[in-house]
Motif scaffolding. Structure first.
Motif, mmCIF file in Angstrom:
data_model
loop_
_atom_site.group_PDB
_atom_site.id
_atom_site.type_symbol
_atom_site.label_atom_id
_atom_site.label_comp_id
_atom_site.label_asym_id
_atom_site.label_seq_id
_atom_site.Cartn_x
_atom_site.Cartn_y
_atom_site.Cartn_z
ATOM 1 N N LEU A 111 0.866 -1.181 0.000
ATOM 2 C CA LEU A 111 0.000 0.000 0.000
ATOM 3 C C LEU A 111 0.903 1.231 0.000
ATOM 4 C CD1 LEU A 111 -3.000 0.980 0.240
ATOM 5 C CD2 LEU A 111 -2.598 1.154 2.699
ATOM 6 N N ILE A 114 -0.049 7.315 -1.817
ATOM 7 C CA ILE A 114 -0.305 8.125 -3.016
ATOM 8 C C ILE A 114 -1.369 9.173 -2.751
ATOM 9 C CG2 ILE A 114 0.423 6.299 -4.600
ATOM 10 C CD1 ILE A 114 -2.471 5.722 -5.231
ATOM 11 N N GLY A 118 -3.382 7.361 2.392
ATOM 12 C CA GLY A 118 -2.303 6.378 2.418
ATOM 13 C C GLY A 118 -1.160 6.765 3.331
ATOM 14 N N GLN A 186 -5.652 3.490 -4.584
ATOM 15 C CA GLN A 186 -4.573 2.750 -5.254
ATOM 16 C C GLN A 186 -5.130 1.773 -6.297
ATOM 17 O OE1 GLN A 186 -1.296 1.591 -2.819
ATOM 18 N NE2 GLN A 186 -0.534 0.099 -4.307
ATOM 19 N N ILE A 195 1.915 2.883 -11.274
ATOM 20 C CA ILE A 195 2.034 4.034 -10.370
ATOM 21 C C ILE A 195 3.438 4.611 -10.506
ATOM 22 C CG2 ILE A 195 2.069 4.724 -7.938
ATOM 23 C CD1 ILE A 195 -0.150 2.656 -7.473
ATOM 24 N N HIS A 198 4.557 8.685 -5.669
ATOM 25 C CA HIS A 198 3.924 8.624 -4.348
ATOM 26 C C HIS A 198 4.867 9.295 -3.366
ATOM 27 C CE1 HIS A 198 6.693 5.388 -3.144
ATOM 28 N NE2 HIS A 198 6.461 4.851 -4.331
#
Ligand SMILES: [Zn+2]
Length: 238
Positions: A111, A114, A118, A186, A195, A198
């Motif tokens: 995890l 982002i 989070g 996510q 991704i 982040h």
């Protein structure tokens, strides 16, 4: 019996969690520690989070016995009992089958911070309980889950849902809400492509303190409670 504010808090927490999309028909529950140390206040089985009345609440001892209220306790009451037994500072615990959490856990990917949500984990991955995806139906499984959670605000339960804890109902409920939202964001990003950005560990840590101080958690809880009241979901203490 005398008024126990924790009963009202347990009802409010259920309504807020349902408002936040964490209801799963009659499954999932929230527990509030009894102020006199007798155990936990938790709804009886068979009703949804948002439709619990005061008469549906049970006081369940740390031995799993119903001290007040009717019927048997939830088979997974061990989740709450063992987390609270392990950490005396925790006064509220949440277990839900939030769908985004279940879907995200199945990917087996970290995890990432982002979003603000989070950053709740300060740049670390969320703890994951993988011992079983079936019900946490024994004290031993409850203890194992409590160990996995440790002092973290929340954990994923693979093939099952999530668990969250906090010092205060507002904190535990918000931790559950934030974990579900972090998973959902996510999942959305990963569905669109890889991704690429982040927060790094330093930014995530700073954001955790900035975004998720106790004051901010309380503000989020107050907002969700107002929304639940406006929507008229469920009943308060009758
Ligand atoms: Zn469950």
């Amino acid at each position: 019996m005398r008024d126990v504010p924790e009963r009202r808090a347990a009802l409010q927490a259920g309504r807020v969690l349902a408002m936040a999309g964490q209801g799963d028909m009659v499954w999932g529950h929230v527990a509030v520690r009894d102020p006199d140390g007798r155990g936990i206040w938790i709804k009886a089985p068979g009703r949804g989070l948002e439709e619990v009345h005061d008469r549906d609440l049970q006081l369940v001892s740390f031995g799993g016995e119903v001290l007040d209220g009717a019927g048997s306790p939830h088979i997974e009451a061990h989740i709450h009992l063992e987390i609270m037994r392990r950490n005396p500072a925790v006064t509220c615990t949440v277990h839900s089958h939030a769908q985004a959490a279940v879907a995200f856990a199945a990917l087996g990917t970290p995890l990432l911070p982002i979003s603000h949500d989070g950053a709740l984990f300060g740049g670390k991955d969320v703890p994951r309980f993988t011992t079983t995806g079936a019900l946490v139906s024994t004290p031993d499984l409850g203890k194992a889950l409590a160990e996995t959670l440790g002092d973290a605000p929340a954990a994923l339960m693979h093939r099952h849902g999530l668990v969250a804890a906090g010092e205060g109902v507002h904190a535990a409920v918000m931790h559950a809400v934030l974990l579900e939202r972090a998973c959902r964001v996510q999942l959305t990003a990963m569905a669109a492509g890889p991704i690429r950005d982040h927060s790094d560990a330093a930014e995530a840590l700073a954001k955790r303190d900035q975004c998720w101080s106790d004051r901010q958690l309380r503000a989020g809880w107050d907002y969700l409670l107002r929304r639940a009241d406006q929507a008229g979901t469920g009943q308060d203490v009758a």
